[in-house]
Design a protein around this motif. Sequence first.
Motif, short mmCIF file in Angstrom:
data_model
loop_
_atom_site.label_atom_id
_atom_site.label_comp_id
_atom_site.label_asym_id
_atom_site.label_seq_id
_atom_site.Cartn_x
_atom_site.Cartn_y
_atom_site.Cartn_z
N PRO A 1 30.67 25.76 7.88
CA PRO A 1 29.84 24.63 7.98
C PRO A 1 29.75 23.79 6.62
N ALA A 2 29.94 24.22 5.44
CA ALA A 2 29.88 23.88 4.25
C ALA A 2 31.36 23.48 3.41
N ALA A 3 31.10 22.45 2.61
CA ALA A 3 32.70 22.28 1.87
C ALA A 3 33.08 23.17 1.00
N ALA A 4 32.04 23.97 0.30
CA ALA A 4 32.49 24.85 -0.63
C ALA A 4 33.27 26.19 0.04
N GLY A 5 33.07 26.34 1.40
CA GLY A 5 34.05 27.19 2.09
C GLY A 5 35.26 26.92 2.51
N VAL A 6 35.77 25.54 2.36
CA VAL A 6 36.98 25.33 2.75
C VAL A 6 38.12 25.89 1.99
N PRO A 7 38.99 26.72 2.50
CA PRO A 7 39.86 27.27 1.67
C PRO A 7 41.22 26.34 0.91
N ALA A 8 41.72 27.01 -0.28
CA ALA A 8 42.60 26.16 -0.88
C ALA A 8 43.61 26.03 0.00
N GLU A 9 44.57 25.11 0.02
CA GLU A 9 45.80 25.03 0.64
C GLU A 9 45.49 24.69 2.35
N THR A 10 44.46 24.00 2.37
CA THR A 10 43.97 23.55 3.85
C THR A 10 44.86 22.39 4.15
N GLN A 11 45.77 22.46 5.08
CA GLN A 11 46.63 21.29 5.78
C GLN A 11 46.09 20.74 7.07
N MET A 12 44.97 21.15 7.48
CA MET A 12 44.25 20.55 8.53
C MET A 12 42.72 20.46 8.69
N LEU A 13 42.00 19.70 8.50
CA LEU A 13 40.52 19.92 8.62
C LEU A 13 40.00 19.10 9.78
N ASP B 1 56.35 10.82 -3.63
CA ASP B 1 56.98 12.24 -4.03
C ASP B 1 55.79 13.28 -4.22
N PHE B 2 54.69 12.79 -3.70
CA PHE B 2 53.67 13.85 -3.87
C PHE B 2 53.00 14.42 -2.63
N ARG B 3 52.58 15.57 -2.66
CA ARG B 3 51.83 16.28 -1.50
C ARG B 3 50.58 16.61 -1.59
N ALA B 4 49.62 16.33 -0.69
CA ALA B 4 48.26 16.61 -0.72
C ALA B 4 47.88 17.84 0.10
N SER B 5 46.92 18.52 -0.43
CA SER B 5 46.19 19.45 0.26
C SER B 5 44.65 19.40 0.08
N LEU B 6 43.64 19.93 0.96
CA LEU B 6 42.35 19.98 0.92
C LEU B 6 41.91 21.33 0.32
N GLN B 7 40.73 21.48 -0.37
CA GLN B 7 39.99 22.56 -0.59
C GLN B 7 38.73 22.48 -1.04
N GLY B 8 37.87 23.43 -0.94
CA GLY B 8 36.42 23.22 -1.48
C GLY B 8 36.21 23.84 -2.68
N ALA B 9 35.20 23.48 -3.49
CA ALA B 9 34.78 23.95 -4.71
C ALA B 9 33.23 24.56 -4.58
N PRO B 10 32.87 25.23 -5.60
CA PRO B 10 31.67 26.01 -5.68
C PRO B 10 30.61 25.04 -5.69
N GLU B 11 30.90 23.70 -6.22
CA GLU B 11 29.60 22.94 -6.36
C GLU B 11 29.44 22.19 -4.91
#
Length: 804
Positions: A145-157, A183-193
């Motif tokens: 449910p929360a942004a902090a839990g989104v793992p690193a290297e998320t490629q679809m949310l 020339d760049f590649r993006a990925s999603l991730q959560g942060a402790p904040e």
Amino acid sequence: MAAVRYSGRLAVAVAVAPGSTSTLRPPRYFSRCRGLIRGAMPLVVPACPSSRHPSAAASARQMTTTRLEGGSLLVGGRELLAQSPPEVTLRAGVADAAPGAAFLGARAAAPSSRHVFSLGTISKGWRWLSLFRFKIWWMAPKMGPAAAGVPAETQMLLLETRNGAGATGDAVYALMLPVLDGDFRASLQGAPEDELQFCFESGDPDVQTMEAVDAVFINSGDNPFKLIKESIKLLSKIKGTFSHIESKEISAYLDWFGWCTWDAFYKAVNPAGIEEGLQSLREGGAPPKFLIIDDGWQEIVNEFEEVDEALREQTLFAERLVDLKENDKFRGEACENLGDIVKKIKEKHGVKYIYAWHALLGYWGGVRATSDAMKKYNPKLVYPVQSPGNVANLRDVAMDSLQKFGVGIIDPDKIYEFYNDQHSYLSSVGVNGVKVDVQNVMETLGHGFGGRVALTRKYQQALEESIARNFKGNDIICCMCHNSDNIFSAMKSAVARASEDFMPREPTLQTLHIATVAFNSLLLGEVFIPDWDMFHSEHESAEFHGAARAVSGGGVYVSDKPGVHNFSVLKKLVLPDGSILRARHAGRPTCDCLFDDPVMDDKSLLKIWNVNNLSGVIGVFNCQGAGNWAWPVNAIPRVPTTVNIAGHFSPSDVESLEEIAGDDWNGATALYAFNSCSLSRLQKNQSLEVSLCTMTCEIYTISPIKVFGEAVRVAPLGLLNMFNSGGALDSIASSVDSSDTTIQIKCRGPGRFGVYSSARPAICRVDAHEVEFSYSDDGLLAFDLPDGPSLSHLRNIEILYRLC
């Protein structure tokens, strides 16, 4: 290490070599993402100042557009992200047909090859499904449910919120896809904040930028499957670097049963063993028509044989290719060369398609730079550099080995020549295609080559061009390819492995495998035909795996050891001629399963839906109790246990059922349960309860009931002895005169044919021959389809009803 410079809420991470300072050296060239030359763009189209109320049409459009206002990101009229920093940008209006489609980006204070930008926090009321790379090669699902839990290297949310309380309110779905931008590649991730961030990286310290423009694609809708499909199609048109699966050529091997040599022999594969395995399957009534000669046929060398005994195991993944032709096992008394065994396999065992395995760089450790056969490709030894995302979840032993011992990489300007030489040789000896493994390694080799995206694209284009030139069909299986660099560079490649390997010796990983392939197919299934991997037919989980492959929409193949088979399982998947009943799309979790954990919440069943020509199919699986997700690593893993789970399923769980049924359908369906052999009738929005123990499943064929001749109600079910019964059905028609109604069905066989019928017929015929039939009180009409050709020649079934 990395030096991190903060500007307000914006964190800019600059890659720094160990032992060096954080001073930026001048880049070899400055990469500006596509669109920066357009100049400043408004973040939000401002509303026209007016004292009048906006029109209803304008108001409705505003509800569907994506807007960034005062630090709030609004999608579908709902706040998705709050407290977005001022550095975040939005490029809206990217497609007239999709007013909710937009791109998120951000601006940094200084150029870098790697940035981490905050997007804000996920607003209350949303829950999400992440498809993330739990290790460098493979994706897996996670829910929260929360942004902090989104793992690193998320490629679809994928996110969901609902009006009203509970799960009954109208849903709005938002899709966030971090993509390739220049020339760049993006990925999603959560942060402790509790922030949602996106990482933006080139993989080469010399390829830098200050701004991400089209980094994270965002769209919204009321149907998650349509949302993902339409978004991927739109992205393919905007980016122009990959193609949607519907525009690709599909290899013919997918409709035939296969055998892979990997788990049968591992690297000890040899001609005699291949023949033995094909013979035992053929004699048991499940003849493979597709064969993968996996790792073990190539000429390789281990340059580290003299290393310390403790390190020797680590060097296995550093072995290198020294020649394009086969090794000594395939040149000798058993066969003269690879072409000799390929010819024998096709002529003696009736195999139609033979694929050979190779890694993207030739072998795991690339090629041997000093090999005479490889010198023409200008190879050199390089050492991979893993990004923080690669090691944020699970490290991989193979990648660590390559990082330590290096990779022999082909000169990018010579890579097409290398592939063409390899594939032209294989084609000349009768091989039909290739399985190309270890593809994600390219993202770690971008230093000095223009970055990970540019290098991956160069290799992928060369690979696809070589495949098109040397093989008759689009004959490639992509493997270990789950980074977005590969996914969004796949212009032609049409089949990709959907998860980590089937692990026959790991009982706790079987349920994880099924859950992972189903969820990963949400994304992969829009770009590839997902390959759910081989399995063992003689295994405690064989029925579980077999049923899953039946609803996968992909290939069906096993890796049994010769003579170790369970033909009871195989004959539920394979017809006597070696063909299979493949569903039309990628199997995916039903809508009500998307945000529930099917492996570890101790309450949720996994339901996987698909469609055939005339019916839908739902596989219901209990994946609870048998294992736990590989990530995060638990200090005390759960002890496997048996859990009985009850749930519900409905015909409405099958997307697109109305399209199959036609405009005159009233919502009535016939449901046939494969394991219990039971038939039920249900309206589309009604549901049935199902209860399953751990690692058990049930397959339901769901066939719309149609009215013929104003009196007879019929719903064809297909071959009742096959997991995917409805996959055998081709078409249905009828003829009506003053005294008779005749239903004409075309169906593959042989097997026990079933159909729901509201009345007992007078006569049943198969290919103009009258046959005996059974008819039960629940409306199940059944009779046998005799042996004969099945894939190329359909059985003509006639069911005749006398009118009173």
